[in-house]
Design a protein around this motif. Structure first.
Motif, mmCIF file in Angstrom:
data_model
loop_
_atom_site.group_PDB
_atom_site.id
_atom_site.type_symbol
_atom_site.label_atom_id
_atom_site.label_comp_id
_atom_site.label_asym_id
_atom_site.label_seq_id
_atom_site.Cartn_x
_atom_site.Cartn_y
_atom_site.Cartn_z
ATOM 1 N N GLN A 13 45.511 64.264 47.289
ATOM 2 C CA GLN A 13 46.359 63.737 48.351
ATOM 3 C C GLN A 13 45.470 63.079 49.406
ATOM 4 O OE1 GLN A 13 49.745 63.737 48.374
ATOM 5 N NE2 GLN A 13 49.560 64.532 46.296
ATOM 6 N N PRO A 14 45.754 61.834 49.781
ATOM 7 C CA PRO A 14 44.927 61.166 50.795
ATOM 8 C C PRO A 14 45.095 61.834 52.159
ATOM 9 C CG PRO A 14 46.826 59.823 50.205
ATOM 10 C CD PRO A 14 46.841 61.001 49.298
ATOM 11 N N ASP A 15 43.992 61.857 52.922
ATOM 12 C CA ASP A 15 44.061 62.409 54.274
ATOM 13 C C ASP A 15 43.785 61.289 55.284
ATOM 14 O OD1 ASP A 15 41.333 61.955 54.151
ATOM 15 O OD2 ASP A 15 40.827 64.068 53.940
ATOM 16 N N GLU A 16 43.794 61.644 56.570
ATOM 17 C CA GLU A 16 43.612 60.628 57.612
ATOM 18 C C GLU A 16 42.262 59.938 57.523
ATOM 19 O OE1 GLU A 16 44.762 61.555 61.594
ATOM 20 O OE2 GLU A 16 46.299 62.948 60.899
ATOM 21 N N ARG A 17 41.205 60.693 57.131
ATOM 22 C CA ARG A 17 39.878 60.099 56.982
ATOM 23 C C ARG A 17 39.914 59.007 55.923
ATOM 24 N NH1 ARG A 17 36.318 59.704 53.272
ATOM 25 N NH2 ARG A 17 37.480 61.115 51.952
ATOM 26 N N LEU A 18 40.538 59.293 54.776
ATOM 27 C CA LEU A 18 40.603 58.319 53.695
ATOM 28 C C LEU A 18 41.388 57.086 54.133
ATOM 29 C CD1 LEU A 18 40.788 58.729 50.000
ATOM 30 C CD2 LEU A 18 42.585 57.362 51.038
ATOM 31 N N PHE A 19 42.516 57.289 54.800
ATOM 32 C CA PHE A 19 43.304 56.142 55.278
ATOM 33 C C PHE A 19 42.487 55.277 56.236
ATOM 34 C CE2 PHE A 19 47.217 58.664 54.184
ATOM 35 C CZ PHE A 19 47.718 57.763 53.258
ATOM 36 N N ALA A 20 41.738 55.907 57.147
ATOM 37 C CA ALA A 20 40.945 55.156 58.125
ATOM 38 C C ALA A 20 39.822 54.380 57.443
ATOM 39 C CB ALA A 20 40.386 56.114 59.176
ATOM 40 N N GLU A 21 39.093 55.038 56.526
ATOM 41 C CA GLU A 21 37.993 54.356 55.834
ATOM 42 C C GLU A 21 38.522 53.239 54.943
ATOM 43 O OE1 GLU A 21 35.167 56.917 53.921
ATOM 44 O OE2 GLU A 21 35.166 58.321 55.593
#
Length: 107
Positions: A13-21
């Motif tokens: 599941q994607p997290d906020e870090r992944l979305f930002a990067e």
């Protein structure tokens, strides 16, 4: 040269870090003119098979979810090595998993 970069589905599941990067990576590729299109794909799909004049349409999914394409990016770079480097950067952002890169022929 245009390349289609495809990523296979996984259970993470994607997290906020992944979305930002990923947003920063996409912004960079868009600003440099490398990224032509990107998107995610619904897991089902439709398979069409033709034999002679008969076309058969079958609803998916067809394979294990980890073998299906979950997303894509169409990029334009000078060499295959540049496409692979873009794929490396993508994999470093999203973590474990599988991607496939294929050159796109045509105008």
């Amino acid at each position: 040269m245009r390349f289609l970069m495809m990523s296979m589905a996984n259970d993470s599941q994607p997290d906020e870090r992944l979305f930002a990067e990923m947003a920063a990576f996409i912004d960079e590729m868009t600003a440099s003119g490398v990224l032509l299109a990107t998107g995610g794909l619904e897991p089902g799909g439709v398979r069409m098979t033709s034999i002679g004049d008969e076309v058969t349409v079958t609803d998916g999914p067809f394979t294990e979810s980890k073998e299906s394409v979950a997303g894509f990016a169409l990029i334009e770079v000078r060499t295959k090595e540049e496409a692979i480097e873009m794929g490396r950067r993508f994999r470093r952002i999203v973590g474990d998993g599988v991607s496939v890169i294929q050159q796109v022929f045509g105008p």
